[in-house]
Design an enzyme around this catalytic site. Structure first.
Site, PDB file in Angstrom:
ATOM      1  N   GLU A  86      48.268   2.885   2.841  1.00 52.66           N
ATOM      2  CA  GLU A  86      49.231   2.465   3.863  1.00 52.66           C
ATOM      3  C   GLU A  86      49.961   3.705   4.376  1.00 52.66           C
ATOM      4  O   GLU A  86      50.408   4.537   3.599  1.00 52.66           O
ATOM      5  CB  GLU A  86      50.225   1.488   3.260  1.00 52.66           C
ATOM      6  N   GLU A 110      59.454   3.142  10.072  1.00 50.36           N
ATOM      7  CA  GLU A 110      60.257   2.015   9.619  1.00 50.36           C
ATOM      8  C   GLU A 110      61.666   2.356  10.056  1.00 50.36           C
ATOM      9  O   GLU A 110      62.216   3.391   9.652  1.00 50.36           O
ATOM     10  CB  GLU A 110      60.173   1.849   8.105  1.00 50.36           C
TER      11      GLU A 110
END
Length: 332
Positions: free
Chosen positions: A163, A168
């Protein structure tokens, strides 16, 4: 015979009243661009598909129903994707994947390449997360890409896989974090770069160096040396001006245990699926992203109940997605 015919007639009549279950859905169009330094950027006829869990949470039965994307907070307009966390006071918290014309997820091969996106985080308060990231999912979703199946990440949701958290963020704080995996052993904490945590207290936020009250471009470069990923570099563009200081990651844990930066680069070379989501965190209130040493938010600000009552309109907009040769996605 007449009795049998009557039964057949009744059966046909009853079947006619059963609603037809759709076998496919209308995927919201989201054109993207694949770029080279020699030929510029070529538009890709891409769309987005809702994650299977998002559909099930709202009563849809996977690929056997036509999902109502707007009811789940998802809409597109031109090259822009908008995702709302709350729809009519209900938490939608959608996650979508980029889908190609062939019906499969788009695999972005990004080793020694870059990925850029325009972002509007202006309505995302403390505790909210507009996420733009890569997952080493199978292109066919394990046979269910059309239904949004096959999700995986380094937290081993679905199953364990590499990932790369490109972005974010909310209007108060941000982080980019590689999470490499070797077999089923993943670096769950990752090797993140957060400007606030690194001492850049005035870098990110409304009216700051990267002004999160306005739209800006996020450019992430995956630089390779000798065929291996050597560093991940971030820069921003806002109001026609390039902003440095976005951070560089040049190592990531143990290559022997989780694959390290080399393993992350191998996953990028094989191709990863672009995922986009909006969510909040009841357990930790997103403190790992925006509170304490990670950001200016205080305890209690990031609770889902606080966000819903004070910021019911919270949403994120991702637009103008481009990937390709380093230096090609923002040329001109």
């Amino acid at each position: 015979m007449s009795f049998k015919l009557a039964l057949v007639s009744l059966a046909v009549s009853l079947l006619a009243r059963i609603p037809v279950v759709q076998s496919s859905e209308d995927y919201p169009l989201l054109p993207t661009w694949k770029c080279t330094t020699s030929e510029g950027c070529l538009q890709q006829n891409t769309s987005v598909v809702l994650d299977q869990d998002s559909k099930l949470a709202h009563g849809a039965a996977g690929s056997r129903t036509t999902a109502d994307y707007s009811a789940m907070g998802v809409s597109t307009s031109g090259n822009a994707l908008t995702m709302y966390h709350y729809v009519k006071t209900v938490a939608a918290s959608p996650r979508v994947y980029l889908r190609g014309e062939d019906g499969k997820y788009v695999l972005m091969s990004l080793l020694n390449q870059e990925l850029s996106v325009d972002v509007d985080l202006s309505t995302l308060p403390c505790g909210e997360n507009g996420a733009f990231y890569l997952s080493e999912m199978a292109a066919d979703g394990g046979g269910g890409a059309g239904a949004g199946q096959g999700y995986c990440d380094a937290q081993c949701q679905g199953y364990c896989c590499n990932e790369m958290d490109i972005l974010e963020a909310n209007s108060m704080a941000t982080a980019m974090t590689p999470h490499p995996c070797k077999d089923k052993t993943c670096d769950k904490g990752g090797c993140g770069y957060n400007p606030y945590a690194s001492g850049q207290r005035n870098f990110w936020g409304s009216g700051k160096t990267v002004d999160t009250s306005k739209v800006f471009t996020v450019v992430t470069q995956f630089v390779a040396s000798g065929g291996k990923l050597s560093q991940i570099t971030r820069k921003y563009i806002q109001n026609g001006r390039q902003i440095g200081g976005g951070g560089t990651i040049s190592s990531c844990g143990s290559e022997g245990s989780t694959g390290g930066l080399t393993g992350m680069g191998q996953a990028l070379g094989r191709g990863m699926v672009l995922a986009m989501s909006i969510w909040n965190d009841a357990a930790q209130q997103m403190a790992w992203l925006d509170a304490g040493s990670n950001g200016p938010c205080t305890s209690g600000q990031g609770t889902p109940s606080n966000i819903q009552s004070q910021h019911p309109d919270t949403h994120v907009v991702f637009s103008n997605i481009r990937w390709g040769d380093i230096g090609s996605t923002t040329k001109g």
